[in-house]
Design an enzyme around this catalytic site. Structure first.
Site, short mmCIF file in Angstrom:
data_model
loop_
_atom_site.label_atom_id
_atom_site.label_comp_id
_atom_site.label_asym_id
_atom_site.label_seq_id
_atom_site.Cartn_x
_atom_site.Cartn_y
_atom_site.Cartn_z
N SER A 9 39.12 37.23 44.86
CA SER A 9 38.22 37.95 43.96
C SER A 9 37.11 38.58 44.78
O SER A 9 36.74 38.08 45.85
CB SER A 9 37.64 37.02 42.90
OG SER A 9 36.88 35.99 43.52
N HIS B 87 27.96 44.96 45.42
CA HIS B 87 26.77 45.58 44.85
C HIS B 87 26.13 46.48 45.91
O HIS B 87 25.37 46.01 46.77
CB HIS B 87 25.77 44.52 44.39
CG HIS B 87 26.25 43.69 43.23
ND1 HIS B 87 26.37 44.21 41.96
CD2 HIS B 87 26.64 42.40 43.17
CE1 HIS B 87 26.81 43.26 41.14
NE2 HIS B 87 26.98 42.15 41.85
N HIS C 141 34.60 45.58 41.17
CA HIS C 141 35.14 44.21 41.07
C HIS C 141 36.65 44.25 41.22
O HIS C 141 37.31 45.22 40.80
CB HIS C 141 34.79 43.61 39.71
CG HIS C 141 35.68 42.46 39.30
ND1 HIS C 141 36.73 42.64 38.42
CD2 HIS C 141 35.68 41.16 39.66
CE1 HIS C 141 37.34 41.47 38.25
NE2 HIS C 141 36.72 40.56 38.99
N ARG D 128 45.58 37.11 41.18
CA ARG D 128 45.77 35.67 41.14
C ARG D 128 47.19 35.30 40.71
O ARG D 128 47.91 36.11 40.11
CB ARG D 128 44.77 35.04 40.19
CG ARG D 128 44.83 35.65 38.78
CD ARG D 128 43.60 35.32 37.95
NE ARG D 128 43.65 35.97 36.64
CZ ARG D 128 43.20 37.19 36.40
NH1 ARG D 128 42.68 37.91 37.38
NH2 ARG D 128 43.28 37.72 35.21
N HIS E 102 40.87 55.59 38.59
CA HIS E 102 41.97 55.36 37.65
C HIS E 102 43.29 55.92 38.18
O HIS E 102 44.34 55.27 38.04
CB HIS E 102 41.65 55.98 36.29
CG HIS E 102 40.73 55.15 35.46
ND1 HIS E 102 41.18 54.18 34.59
CD2 HIS E 102 39.37 55.12 35.38
CE1 HIS E 102 40.15 53.60 34.00
NE2 HIS E 102 39.04 54.15 34.46
#
Length: 362
Positions: free
Chosen positions: A118, A122, A132, A136, A166
């Site tokens: 993960s 910033h 972000h 997993r 995107h």
């Protein structure tokens, strides 16, 4: 007994799925999943250090007493990144946490294993978006699934940046199956939504969870939402363990190409106190989502994960302002009126007309 087991493996959304679609994970599934997410952590950290030019990741390894551990890498006070972290974790145990059993009750009673990487970054410059990523793998006996995604949170947005992010992730999804992005894009808008604010966390990206061999693409919480409707319209799209493994790998490797060009383009832009103050105010929304709604935060805390690593996603500086309202017609208002609402970023040409007056296209 056999029928009961089949129902548990398929999960709650197995309507119309034949038994022939059942697939056990490969014998080396855990080793391969672990190697994949550790490899992504290494590749991304190396790329981010090159992108920043000055900042370096400091690594801390940790051990979870109940089983597993991880390595946390944090960069602070870089040229570009005020703070950012890229984590790897591997946890296992005998009793599943409530956050998982609520979604997949059929996994109850099986020893479990979960691994993932993960990341939250910033940047200091308000013109560079926060970003972000999370990919997993989970396994409990015959029950397994892949999940993951990436999303972009701009403060002073540009339409071209949203479209580039995107488009890059759509290409990664399409490399496995052309229907995946059609569901995962609206699912991202749904998941990263602050219900108490009535707005998305940013411009979205992709999000998927509980992906196994039963072919149901959407397994979220809103059966009447856009993602669910697209999934129903498309019907079952059975994917093998190998295909879903490739999906996580493809999207993980798409991250740097999706984000680095945005950083390189926006970092030279000058900003002042107004932009910085607005960035810190909007970072408050990021904190609110991660502490109130994010399932990864809840899962980590419920499974006795390393607190510092779990809360690494929070920004180093943030502010709240009571009753703040952006000035009508301002660039700040454009963010709250357009870029925190679900949009068809790649297909809606009218977005250019709304962004052009603010110089917010490219």
């Amino acid at each position: 007994m056999v029928r009961s087991l089949i129902r548990r493996v398929l999960g709650r959304q197995d309507v119309g799925v034949s038994n022939s679609t059942l697939e056990l994970p490969p014998s080396d599934s855990r080793d391969r999943a672990r190697a994949m997410v550790m490899g992504l952590q290494d590749e991304i950290c190396s790329g981010l250090e090159a992108l920043d030019g000055e900042g370096r990741f400091a690594e801390e390894s940790w051990v979870r007493p109940e089983g597993g551990g991880g390595r946390s890498r944090v960069m602070r006070e870089g040229r570009v990144f005020e703070q950012g972290g890229v984590n790897f974790s591997e946890v296992q145990g005998e009793e599943l946490p409530p956050s998982i059993l609520k979604q997949r009750p059929e996994a109850k009673g099986h020893p479990w294993f979960a691994t993932g990487t993960s990341m939250v970054l910033h940047p200091r410059n308000p013109y560079i978006p926060t970003v972000h990523l999370n990919y997993r793998y989970f396994e409990a006996g015959p029950v397994w699934w892949f999940g993951g995604g990436a999303d972009l949170t701009p403060y002073y947005p540009f339409l071209d940046d949203a479209r580039h992010f995107h488009r890059t992730h759509q290409a990664a999804c399409d490399s496995v199956h052309p229907d995946l992005h059609k569901v995962f894009k609206p699912w991202c808008d749904e998941y990263f939504f602050l219900k108490h604010r009535g707005e998305t966390r940013g411009v979205g990206g992709i999000f998927y969870d509980y992906q196994d061999a039963n072919g149901t693409l959407y397994k979220g919480q809103d059966p009447a939402g856009p993602a669910a409707q697209v999934s129903v319209r498309l019907g079952a799209r059975p994917l093998s363990w190998e295909q879903l493994f490739s999906l996580g790998q493809a999207n993980g490797r798409a991250f740097l190409p999706s984000y680095a060009p945005i950083v390189e383009k926006r970092h030279p832009m000058a900003y002042g106190d107004r932009e910085r103050e607005f960035q810190l105010y909007r970072r408050g929304r990021y904190v609110e989502f991660n502490l109130v709604w994010d399932r990864g935060t809840i899962f980590g805390l419920q499974t006795n994960g390393r607190t510092e690593s779990i809360l690494m996603s929070l920004p180093p500086l943030v502010r709240w302002e009571y009753g703040y309202t952006a000035e009508a017609g301002s660039r700040e208002a454009l963010l709250t009126e357009l870029f925190t609402k679900p949009q068809d970023w790649l297909g809606d040409s009218t977005l250019e007309d709304r962004c052009r007056p603010h110089g917010a296209i490219n």
